[in-house]
Scaffold this motif. Structure first.
Motif, PDB file in Angstrom:
ATOM      1  N   THR A  36      49.084  66.686  32.193  1.00  0.00           N
ATOM      2  CA  THR A  36      50.167  66.095  31.427  1.00  0.00           C
ATOM      3  C   THR A  36      49.550  65.294  30.124  1.00  0.00           C
ATOM      4  O   THR A  36      50.191  65.412  29.088  1.00  0.00           O
ATOM      5  CB  THR A  36      51.137  65.452  32.180  1.00  0.00           C
ATOM      6  OG1 THR A  36      50.546  64.442  32.854  1.00  0.00           O
ATOM      7  CG2 THR A  36      51.923  66.202  33.086  1.00  0.00           C
ATOM      8  N   GLU A  81      50.140  61.176  41.481  1.00  0.00           N
ATOM      9  CA  GLU A  81      50.615  60.720  40.413  1.00  0.00           C
ATOM     10  C   GLU A  81      50.713  61.810  39.495  1.00  0.00           C
ATOM     11  O   GLU A  81      51.861  61.935  38.749  1.00  0.00           O
ATOM     12  CB  GLU A  81      49.859  59.455  39.731  1.00  0.00           C
ATOM     13  CG  GLU A  81      49.744  58.162  40.765  1.00  0.00           C
ATOM     14  CD  GLU A  81      48.691  58.409  41.753  1.00  0.00           C
ATOM     15  OE1 GLU A  81      47.849  59.113  41.669  1.00  0.00           O
ATOM     16  OE2 GLU A  81      49.062  57.628  42.867  1.00  0.00           O
ATOM     17  N   GLU A  82      49.640  62.788  39.204  1.00  0.00           N
ATOM     18  CA  GLU A  82      49.555  63.701  38.261  1.00  0.00           C
ATOM     19  C   GLU A  82      50.849  64.853  38.518  1.00  0.00           C
ATOM     20  O   GLU A  82      51.484  65.215  37.754  1.00  0.00           O
ATOM     21  CB  GLU A  82      48.368  64.330  38.074  1.00  0.00           C
ATOM     22  CG  GLU A  82      48.212  65.338  37.233  1.00  0.00           C
ATOM     23  CD  GLU A  82      48.558  65.010  35.641  1.00  0.00           C
ATOM     24  OE1 GLU A  82      48.938  65.706  34.737  1.00  0.00           O
ATOM     25  OE2 GLU A  82      48.185  64.015  35.152  1.00  0.00           O
ATOM     26  N   LYS A  84      53.463  64.274  40.550  1.00  0.00           N
ATOM     27  CA  LYS A  84      54.819  63.678  40.318  1.00  0.00           C
ATOM     28  C   LYS A  84      54.984  63.697  38.682  1.00  0.00           C
ATOM     29  O   LYS A  84      56.247  64.046  38.435  1.00  0.00           O
ATOM     30  CB  LYS A  84      54.837  62.252  40.542  1.00  0.00           C
ATOM     31  CG  LYS A  84      54.891  62.313  42.297  1.00  0.00           C
ATOM     32  CD  LYS A  84      55.080  60.846  42.658  1.00  0.00           C
ATOM     33  CE  LYS A  84      55.191  60.550  43.979  1.00  0.00           C
ATOM     34  NZ  LYS A  84      55.124  59.418  44.909  1.00  0.00           N
ATOM     35  N   THR A  85      54.036  63.719  37.848  1.00  0.00           N
ATOM     36  CA  THR A  85      54.281  63.671  36.256  1.00  0.00           C
ATOM     37  C   THR A  85      54.713  65.330  36.111  1.00  0.00           C
ATOM     38  O   THR A  85      55.838  65.356  35.118  1.00  0.00           O
ATOM     39  CB  THR A  85      53.282  63.120  35.590  1.00  0.00           C
ATOM     40  OG1 THR A  85      52.968  61.603  36.003  1.00  0.00           O
ATOM     41  CG2 THR A  85      53.343  63.183  34.160  1.00  0.00           C
ATOM     42  N   GLU A  88      58.291  65.757  37.105  1.00  0.00           N
ATOM     43  CA  GLU A  88      59.249  65.145  36.105  1.00  0.00           C
ATOM     44  C   GLU A  88      59.262  65.931  34.767  1.00  0.00           C
ATOM     45  O   GLU A  88      60.347  65.824  34.243  1.00  0.00           O
ATOM     46  CB  GLU A  88      58.487  63.607  35.848  1.00  0.00           C
ATOM     47  CG  GLU A  88      59.389  62.905  34.959  1.00  0.00           C
ATOM     48  CD  GLU A  88      60.668  62.476  35.982  1.00  0.00           C
ATOM     49  OE1 GLU A  88      61.862  62.338  35.389  1.00  0.00           O
ATOM     50  OE2 GLU A  88      60.637  62.420  37.092  1.00  0.00           O
TER      51      GLU A  88
END
Length: 142
Positions: A36, A81-82, A84-85, A88
């Motif tokens: 992202t 985290e990546e 989830k981004t 999103e």
């Protein structure tokens, strides 16, 4: 101009799409979302991710069938985290299909044959790949 035939899947990663040239002739559009962060994307792929994200926005706006592939590369984009981004970003759209593609080493010998430096990565574990699927809740999705 892009020429396609029914049953054709058009990749949106390499060029700015003229959507009107492809609608009706393309069964689905395929996009890889690797990272992202545009700077990190450029570091690992040689180009920013702005083109693919722009193409995706335009395709989703026109309700095109989209298949998202997420190549998972250890040490690059294999963090919770990546993922989830990425989720999103995709949640405002409705991709028809989301696939996770674990990194593999099959093409590494090509670098040597081309006398190019290779940047090798580990293959992500099956356990980690399953965690990512849970994050996206892909379940029985196509």
């Amino acid at each position: 101009m892009l020429y396609t035939t029914p049953g054709t899947y058009t990749c949106v990663n390499g060029f700015r799409l003229n959507l009107y040239d492809t609608f009706g002739a393309t069964t689905a559009y395929v996009a890889d979302i690797k990272l992202t962060d545009s700077k990190k994307h450029k570091e690992f792929t040689g180009v920013s991710n702005e083109l693919v994200l722009d193409n995706l926005k335009r395709l989703f706006k026109d309700n095109a069938k989209i298949w998202i592939r997420i190549p998972v590369i250890s040490g690059v984009n294999d963090s919770i985290e990546e993922m989830k981004t990425i989720k999103e970003i995709l949640k405002r759209y409705n991709p028809e299909k989301i696939e996770f593609l674990p990194y593999h080493k099959m093409g590494e010998n090509k670098y040597e044959a081309l006398n190019m430096d290779i940047r090798s990565f580990d293959v992500p574990s099956v356990h980690k790949m399953e965690k990512f699927k849970v994050i996206f809740d892909t379940g029985d999705r196509k």
